[in-house]
Design a protein around this motif. Structure first.
Motif, PDB file in Angstrom:
ATOM      1  N   LYS A 145      18.076   3.400  62.689  1.00  0.00           N
ATOM      2  CA  LYS A 145      18.460   2.310  61.895  1.00  0.00           C
ATOM      3  C   LYS A 145      19.112   0.748  61.716  1.00  0.00           C
ATOM      4  N   ASP A 146      19.274  -0.203  61.254  1.00  0.00           N
ATOM      5  CA  ASP A 146      19.216  -1.007  60.543  1.00  0.00           C
ATOM      6  C   ASP A 146      21.236  -1.168  61.536  1.00  0.00           C
ATOM      7  N   TYR A 147      21.461  -2.319  62.844  1.00  0.00           N
ATOM      8  CA  TYR A 147      22.687  -1.748  63.245  1.00  0.00           C
ATOM      9  C   TYR A 147      23.411  -2.692  62.459  1.00  0.00           C
ATOM     10  N   ALA A 148      23.441  -3.632  61.443  1.00  0.00           N
ATOM     11  CA  ALA A 148      24.407  -4.237  60.515  1.00  0.00           C
ATOM     12  C   ALA A 148      24.805  -3.051  59.295  1.00  0.00           C
ATOM     13  N   HIS A 149      23.415  -2.576  59.087  1.00  0.00           N
ATOM     14  CA  HIS A 149      23.503  -2.113  57.883  1.00  0.00           C
ATOM     15  C   HIS A 149      24.297  -0.561  58.290  1.00  0.00           C
ATOM     16  N   THR A 150      24.293   0.109  59.693  1.00  0.00           N
ATOM     17  CA  THR A 150      25.237   1.167  59.939  1.00  0.00           C
ATOM     18  C   THR A 150      26.850   0.577  59.617  1.00  0.00           C
ATOM     19  N   LEU A 151      26.795  -0.132  59.972  1.00  0.00           N
ATOM     20  CA  LEU A 151      28.038  -1.118  60.629  1.00  0.00           C
ATOM     21  C   LEU A 151      28.752  -0.971  58.486  1.00  0.00           C
ATOM     22  N   ALA A 152      27.826  -1.093  57.954  1.00  0.00           N
ATOM     23  CA  ALA A 152      28.533  -1.535  56.123  1.00  0.00           C
ATOM     24  C   ALA A 152      28.959   0.092  56.080  1.00  0.00           C
ATOM     25  N   VAL A 153      27.772   1.046  55.839  1.00  0.00           N
ATOM     26  CA  VAL A 153      27.950   2.349  55.807  1.00  0.00           C
ATOM     27  C   VAL A 153      28.882   2.495  56.710  1.00  0.00           C
ATOM     28  N   TRP A 154      29.852   2.135  57.785  1.00  0.00           N
ATOM     29  CA  TRP A 154      31.036   2.619  58.162  1.00  0.00           C
ATOM     30  C   TRP A 154      31.831   2.101  57.275  1.00  0.00           C
ATOM     31  N   ALA A 155      32.336   0.703  57.132  1.00  0.00           N
ATOM     32  CA  ALA A 155      33.145   0.348  56.648  1.00  0.00           C
ATOM     33  C   ALA A 155      33.364   0.340  54.869  1.00  0.00           C
TER      34      ALA A 155
END
Length: 351
Positions: A145-155
């Motif tokens: 997965k795209d790391y930035a998107h992973t952070l967004a899901v976490w957020a």
């Protein structure tokens, strides 16, 4: 006479004409008056009839004018009521939809405005933690997965207080079918994180045991008026100016260099992906460093100091430290600060 006045005039004329025609028809349907048996003087009768006819016509004309005027008043009254209702509805729509571009993007109802405002602050505070950042990186690699998107899901999910296990499942499935993402929350957070998460490579200080730092994000400050502290201070243990080398956290371009009344001698570097990294209160700059220069992550850009809070050259107003700030841009090109604390933890663990 404008178009509106012509229309009103025509309507008034038509209504008066219709009433007159209708009245004439009623008179004809009642028949002609019975002639009197009494002998009368014909010329006098004709004059009287003529005068009566004239009076009748004048009365009818006056009646038509009065009727037309009343109809006009009624029409204007109805028109004003309709306009008033339209204005009220427009005002109500404005209250819910907002008048700014941001309200059009973020708001559907007043409750939603509050939710998205709190969510924006949640994104800005970036309280993920170094260990969690590392874990999210592992999940991104594991599930491709795209790391930035992973952070967004976490957020998004952490904002809703979703358990970590469920967050990991959301990352795996890339599930965006939830209330918050109806307003583009995943996408917005992804765009913010992309501006810096791929660029951070180096902790700003290479020497060990010469510094300390804590999460002082949004602490109060009073210089130049009451304000919040949008950054993290890395303190010198020895409190000696000009002794600790400061390095760029990213590759990038020197966008600002020189004196800033609040930040003292500072360097601002724009990273490859668009974030602005702000290094303040320096003792001095690296030799020959100037605006427009390209720098590499880990390259020395200056020495830690205690400059600032006054005219150029002012020092000693506070302990020796480095102020780190990271700014990103919204889709509307408005720049705002992100809490660097977790990022510094993450970089420190890597170094």
């Amino acid at each position: 006479m404008n178009k509106f006045e012509r229309v009103i005039g025509q309507m008034t004329y038509d209504m008066g004409r219709k009433r007159q025609v209708s009245k004439n028809r009623r008179e004809r349907s009642y028949g002609t008056p019975v002639r009197s048996a009494t002998k009368v003087n014909r010329p006098s009768m004709m004059r009287s009839a003529s005068k009566s006819t004239t009076n009748t016509r004048q009365s009818r004309t006056q009646f038509a004018v009065i009727e037309g005027t009343e109809s006009l008043k009624k029409f204007i009254g109805i028109l004003l009521i309709a306009v008033g209702i339209l204005l009220i509805l427009t005002k109500c729509a404005g209250s819910f939809g907002g008048g700014s571009k941001k309200a059009e993007v973020d708001s559907k109802t007043p409750a939603t405005i509050q939710v998205t405002s709190a969510y924006t602050e949640h994104i800005q505070d970036f309280e993920i933690g170094g260990d969690t950042l590392k874990r999210l990186m592992e999940l991104s690699i594991q599930y491709k997965k795209d790391y930035a998107h992973t952070l967004a899901v976490w957020a998004v999910e952490s904002y809703k207080e979703t358990p970590l296990a469920e967050i990991e499942q959301s990352i795996k499935e890339k599930d965006t079918t939830n209330f918050l993402d109806e307003f583009g929350m995943y996408d917005n957070a992804t765009d913010v994180y992309k501006q810096f998460i791929y660029d951070i490579k180096s902790f700003p200080i290479r020497e060990k045991n010469v510094y300390t730092y804590e999460n002082g994000w949004k602490d109060s400050r009073t210089y130049n008026g009451n304000r919040l502290h949008y950054g993290i201070d890395i303190m010198s243990k020895a409190n000696e100016s000009g002794q600790i080398k400061i390095r760029s956290m990213t590759d990038g371009t020197v966008e600002n260099i020189g004196w800033n009344q609040t930040g003292g001698y500072r360097v601002g570097i724009r990273s490859e992906s668009g974030a602005y990294f702000y290094y303040a209160h320096l003792h001095s700059y690296a030799k020959n460093l100037k605006q427009g220069d390209r720098v590499q992550a880990g390259e020395v850009i200056g020495l830690m100091g205690d400059s600032g809070y006054g005219e150029e050259g002012t020092t000693g107003q506070f302990p020796v430290h480095l102020h780190i700030g990271i700014a990103v841009k919204t889709p509307d090109n408005v720049e705002f600060w992100i809490n660097p604390y977790s990022i510094l933890q993450y970089l420190e663990q890597k170094s």
